[in-house]
Design a protein around this motif. Structure first.
Motif, PDB file in Angstrom:
ATOM      1  N   ARG A  33       0.835  -1.207   0.000  1.00 22.42           N
ATOM      2  CA  ARG A  33       0.000   0.000   0.000  1.00 22.42           C
ATOM      3  C   ARG A  33       0.868   1.253   0.000  1.00 22.42           C
ATOM      4  O   ARG A  33       0.586   2.238  -0.669  1.00 22.42           O
ATOM      5  N   TYR A  36       2.212   1.882  -3.360  1.00 25.80           N
ATOM      6  CA  TYR A  36       1.201   2.519  -4.215  1.00 25.80           C
ATOM      7  C   TYR A  36       1.224   4.028  -4.007  1.00 25.80           C
ATOM      8  O   TYR A  36       1.278   4.805  -4.960  1.00 25.80           O
ATOM      9  N   SER A  48       2.821   4.525 -12.638  1.00 27.74           N
ATOM     10  CA  SER A  48       1.403   4.425 -12.235  1.00 27.74           C
ATOM     11  C   SER A  48       0.891   3.013 -12.445  1.00 27.74           C
ATOM     12  O   SER A  48       0.120   2.500 -11.626  1.00 27.74           O
ATOM     13  N   SER A  49       1.312   2.387 -13.553  1.00 32.41           N
ATOM     14  CA  SER A  49       0.829   1.022 -13.803  1.00 32.41           C
ATOM     15  C   SER A  49       1.404   0.056 -12.760  1.00 32.41           C
ATOM     16  O   SER A  49       0.725  -0.870 -12.318  1.00 32.41           O
ATOM     17  N   VAL A  52      -0.659   0.519  -9.580  1.00 31.09           N
ATOM     18  CA  VAL A  52      -1.954  -0.180  -9.612  1.00 31.09           C
ATOM     19  C   VAL A  52      -1.748  -1.660  -9.280  1.00 31.09           C
ATOM     20  O   VAL A  52      -2.505  -2.250  -8.504  1.00 31.09           O
ATOM     21  N   ALA A  53      -0.687  -2.244  -9.843  1.00 29.97           N
ATOM     22  CA  ALA A  53      -0.401  -3.662  -9.558  1.00 29.97           C
ATOM     23  C   ALA A  53      -0.082  -3.855  -8.074  1.00 29.97           C
ATOM     24  O   ALA A  53      -0.512  -4.840  -7.459  1.00 29.97           O
ATOM     25  N   GLN A  55      -1.191  -2.008  -5.619  1.00 26.01           N
ATOM     26  CA  GLN A  55      -2.441  -1.841  -4.861  1.00 26.01           C
ATOM     27  C   GLN A  55      -3.264  -3.128  -4.886  1.00 26.01           C
ATOM     28  O   GLN A  55      -3.809  -3.553  -3.847  1.00 26.01           O
ATOM     29  N   SER A  56      -3.326  -3.750  -6.068  1.00 30.63           N
ATOM     30  CA  SER A  56      -4.072  -5.002  -6.176  1.00 30.63           C
ATOM     31  C   SER A  56      -3.393  -6.106  -5.353  1.00 30.63           C
ATOM     32  O   SER A  56      -4.073  -6.906  -4.690  1.00 30.63           O
ATOM     33  N   ARG A  59      -4.300  -5.882  -1.766  1.00 28.43           N
ATOM     34  CA  ARG A  59      -5.629  -6.458  -1.461  1.00 28.43           C
ATOM     35  C   ARG A  59      -5.548  -7.986  -1.400  1.00 28.43           C
ATOM     36  O   ARG A  59      -6.181  -8.614  -0.549  1.00 28.43           O
ATOM     37  N   GLN A  60      -4.765  -8.565  -2.310  1.00 27.75           N
ATOM     38  CA  GLN A  60      -4.682 -10.030  -2.331  1.00 27.75           C
ATOM     39  C   GLN A  60      -3.947 -10.549  -1.092  1.00 27.75           C
ATOM     40  O   GLN A  60      -4.302 -11.599  -0.553  1.00 27.75           O
ATOM     41  N   GLY A  62      -4.135  -9.009   1.692  1.00 28.76           N
ATOM     42  CA  GLY A  62      -5.172  -8.833   2.710  1.00 28.76           C
ATOM     43  C   GLY A  62      -6.080 -10.043   2.758  1.00 28.76           C
ATOM     44  O   GLY A  62      -6.513 -10.490   3.829  1.00 28.76           O
ATOM     45  N   GLU A  63      -6.366 -10.584   1.570  1.00 26.66           N
ATOM     46  CA  GLU A  63      -7.207 -11.788   1.499  1.00 26.66           C
ATOM     47  C   GLU A  63      -6.486 -12.963   2.171  1.00 26.66           C
ATOM     48  O   GLU A  63      -7.104 -13.726   2.929  1.00 26.66           O
TER      49      GLU A  63
ATOM     50  N   THR B  96     -10.962  -5.899   1.691  1.00 27.75           N
ATOM     51  CA  THR B  96     -11.891  -6.010   0.556  1.00 27.75           C
ATOM     52  C   THR B  96     -12.232  -7.469   0.243  1.00 27.75           C
ATOM     53  O   THR B  96     -12.957  -7.739  -0.701  1.00 27.75           O
ATOM     54  N   SER B  97     -11.668  -8.394   1.025  1.00 27.29           N
ATOM     55  CA  SER B  97     -11.868  -9.807   0.681  1.00 27.29           C
ATOM     56  C   SER B  97     -13.238 -10.312   1.133  1.00 27.29           C
ATOM     57  O   SER B  97     -13.863  -9.738   2.034  1.00 27.29           O
ATOM     58  N   SER B 111     -10.380 -11.750  -3.436  1.00 28.68           N
ATOM     59  CA  SER B 111      -9.682 -10.570  -2.894  1.00 28.68           C
ATOM     60  C   SER B 111     -10.566  -9.337  -2.933  1.00 28.68           C
ATOM     61  O   SER B 111     -10.382  -8.407  -2.152  1.00 28.68           O
ATOM     62  N   PHE B 393      -8.805  -4.786 -15.767  1.00 26.73           N
ATOM     63  CA  PHE B 393      -8.110  -4.834 -14.472  1.00 26.73           C
ATOM     64  C   PHE B 393      -8.059  -3.430 -13.852  1.00 26.73           C
ATOM     65  O   PHE B 393      -8.348  -3.258 -12.659  1.00 26.73           O
ATOM     66  N   TYR B 394      -7.719  -2.434 -14.656  1.00 26.79           N
ATOM     67  CA  TYR B 394      -7.683  -1.054 -14.153  1.00 26.79           C
ATOM     68  C   TYR B 394      -9.069  -0.621 -13.671  1.00 26.79           C
ATOM     69  O   TYR B 394      -9.214   0.040 -12.651  1.00 26.79           O
ATOM     70  N   ASN B 397      -9.779  -2.190 -10.394  1.00 29.08           N
ATOM     71  CA  ASN B 397      -8.941  -1.562  -9.367  1.00 29.08           C
ATOM     72  C   ASN B 397      -9.517  -0.205  -8.962  1.00 29.08           C
ATOM     73  O   ASN B 397      -9.623   0.109  -7.776  1.00 29.08           O
TER      74      ASN B 397
END
Lengths: 85, 469
Positions: A33, A36, A48-49, A52-53, A55-56, A59-60, A62-63, B96-97, B111, B393-394, B397
């Protein structure tokens, strides 16, 4: 001859490992995070790209942390029911 | 300004002047302007469809579902907090999961709470579009859905999490196929078409489509109104139990939202479904009869609210996941559906639009952008799959990031913690139906306000149960 593993001890080890994985996932998620936030400071399309990766990924991770918590709870329940027996 | 541009402007000026003079001079009955009130009276969409029906003599398959916005999502707003409860510090990560089918042997862990809806290969989308959705879902840590189709190997390979529809065409209904899925959704209906039968003519079926659906040459692909072998409630219950036992993954039911929702759900609970998907009247489709799209079903907002209330009433809201879908095109709509009780949402139309994004220029202005992604499109070869994956994907996100922002301002640490208490309604009837505070008056004056309406016999004061996650 190999002795069968002690179930109570195995569960205790799994529980401990899950707690460790959960902590690592949580820490990594926080780092992702932060990445990001850092990367979006630059107005660069490539960065920026990557942001974004990141940030995702946060989250994963976090899962993963949530899955570990759920599994550890399940082990708690099993240990509890074994203790009752 | 160049010579050509000046010439063009001159021509346009002459034509416009002439058209205006003619419009002012001619009697209404012989005036082209008659089309404007006519189209306004009938509605331009209905006018075009009248013409299509008259020319073709068959129901016209309208893509993407109803154009009518049945669910008044804009009449609900989230409540920001400042002191009464503090906003979430930005250093705290928002969870967010979500888990679909928590009581299943192998729950489906995501996720993010946004998945791709069932849009079938062949019946709806091209192979490239299906692969792009699968890859984007994998990147975001979420699931995609087969739709009513067979098992497309490329999709299975690209999707880490694949929900398969046990469908009324029978194309995925064998153990060797459904055992390769991460969740099984028994598809008995969809928002855009109810539980009606559908047919794809053999002339629109290519070799790859035939192969995946195991069709013979010249054979149409037929979706029946009923699932084969399910003619009684007991048949359905047996099917769910058998699938759960054989596959071990979450098994759910997807239906078109209906005023009989609770009766349908009662049977789903009796069958011990792990999740229930309600597809509101705004649901999309590759092409459905306008009457089925515009005049059949129940709006998503009311469907998700009623479904959530029913699960609470039955004490099943923690064991059975609720998935909402149908017309959820903005992150705000998606999150509001979740606040009303959905555990996760499916998106279809929005994902397709996101996939197309700037690639639309490859079809415009002479063809619709969807020509790049639908199976029967003439420009499917022009879709850049890598670009499509990145676009989707964007989009996911960005959507989830916006949801996280709402979580921060409502003082929550998890998207699933956001509930109807975080909403305010801008319509008294909605406030009553959804059991949400009315924004017109302060919380302590709600009763007085509604009692006043009760005296006018407009609303009743009976309270619905409160849903919490």
């Amino acid at each position: 001859m190999v002795n069968p593993p002690n179930l109570a001890e195995t569960l205790a080890t799994f529980h401990s490992d899950l707690n460790r994985i959960q902590t690592v996932a949580g820490t990594l998620s926080q780092i992702e995070r932060q990445h990001y936030t850092d990367l979006t400071r630059y107005e660069d399309e490539k960065l920026s790209s990557i942001a974004v990766a990141e940030q995702s990924s946060a989250r994963q991770l976090g899962e993963v942390k949530q899955i570990c918590i759920a599994m550890a709870q399940k082990i708690d329940e099993i240990q509890h029911s074994m203790g009752k027996k | 300004m160049g010579i050509l541009a000046r010439l063009f402007r001159g021509v346009i000026n002459e034509v416009a002047d002439d058209a205006l003079r003619t419009m002012a001079r001619d009697q209404y009955i012989e005036n082209i302007f008659e089309m404007v009130p006519a189209a306004k009276k009938v509605n331009p969409i209905y006018l075009a469809e009248i013409m299509m029906r008259a020319k073709q003599g068959i129901p016209v398959p309208r893509p993407l579902g109803s154009h009518i916005r049945f669910s008044p999502w804009e009449k609900l707003l989230f409540n920001p907090v400042h002191l009464f409860r503090f906003p979430t510090p930005e250093t705290v990560g928002i969870n967010t999961s979500v888990r679909i089918g928590p009581k299943a042997n192998k729950p489906l862990s995501l996720s993010i709470p946004v998945m791709f809806a069932g849009m079938s290969f062949g019946g709806a989308l091209s192979k490239s579009a299906k692969i792009a959705l699968a890859r984007a879902a994998t990147m975001a840590g979420t699931a995609t859905n087969t739709g009513e189709a067979g098992l497309l190997e490329e999709e299975r390979e690209a999707a880490q999490l694949l929900i398969g529809q046990y469908n009324r065409g029978g194309w995925l209904n064998t153990p060797e196929k459904y055992k390769r899925l991460d969740a099984i959704e028994i598809q008995l209906g969809q928002g855009a078409q109810g539980s009606s039968n559908q047919r794809t003519a053999a002339k629109n079926i290519g070799e790859d489509y035939r192969e995946v659906f195991e069709l013979t040459g010249g054979q149409d692909a037929v979706i029946h109104s009923r699932l084969e072998g399910v003619n009684t409630k007991e048949d359905f219950i047996n099917l769910v139990r058998e699938l759960k036992k054989e596959a071990g993954v979450p098994v759910g039911l997807k239906i078109a939202a209906t005023h009989y929702l609770e009766k349908e759900m009662e049977i789903a609970l009796e069958a011990e479904c792990d999740f229930i998907t309600v597809d509101g009247a705004e649901g999309g489709t590759h092409g459905g009869a306008p009457t089925l799209e515009d005049d059949v079903g129940l709006p998503t907002m009311f469907a998700v609210n009623r479904a959530a209330q029913f699960l609470v009433k039955k004490g099943a809201n923690r064991d059975v996941s609720l998935i909402a879908t149908g017309g959820l095109v903005t992150p705000g709509y998606m999150l509001k559906a979740m606040a009303l009780g959905a555990d996760a949402v499916y998106i279809g139309t929005a994902a397709i639009m996101a996939m197309l994004s700037d690639q639309s220029t490859k079809a415009l202005p002479f063809e619709p952008p969807t020509d790049l992604v639908v199976y029967t499109g003439k420009r499917t070869g022009l879709l850049d799959i890598d670009q499509a994956v990145q676009n989707v994907f964007y989009f996911l996100n960005a959507c989830v990031h916006e949801m996280e922002m709402v979580a921060v301002t409502t003082g929550k640490v998890s998207l699933t913690d956001i509930d109807r208490n975080d909403l305010v309604a801008l319509d008294p009837f909605l406030a009553k139906a959804l059991n949400i505070g009315l924004g017109y008056v302060s919380p302590e004056n709600q009763e007085m306000f509604f009692n006043g309406l009760e005296h006018m016999d407009i609303v009743r004061t009976e309270q619905a149960p409160v849903v919490t996650h």
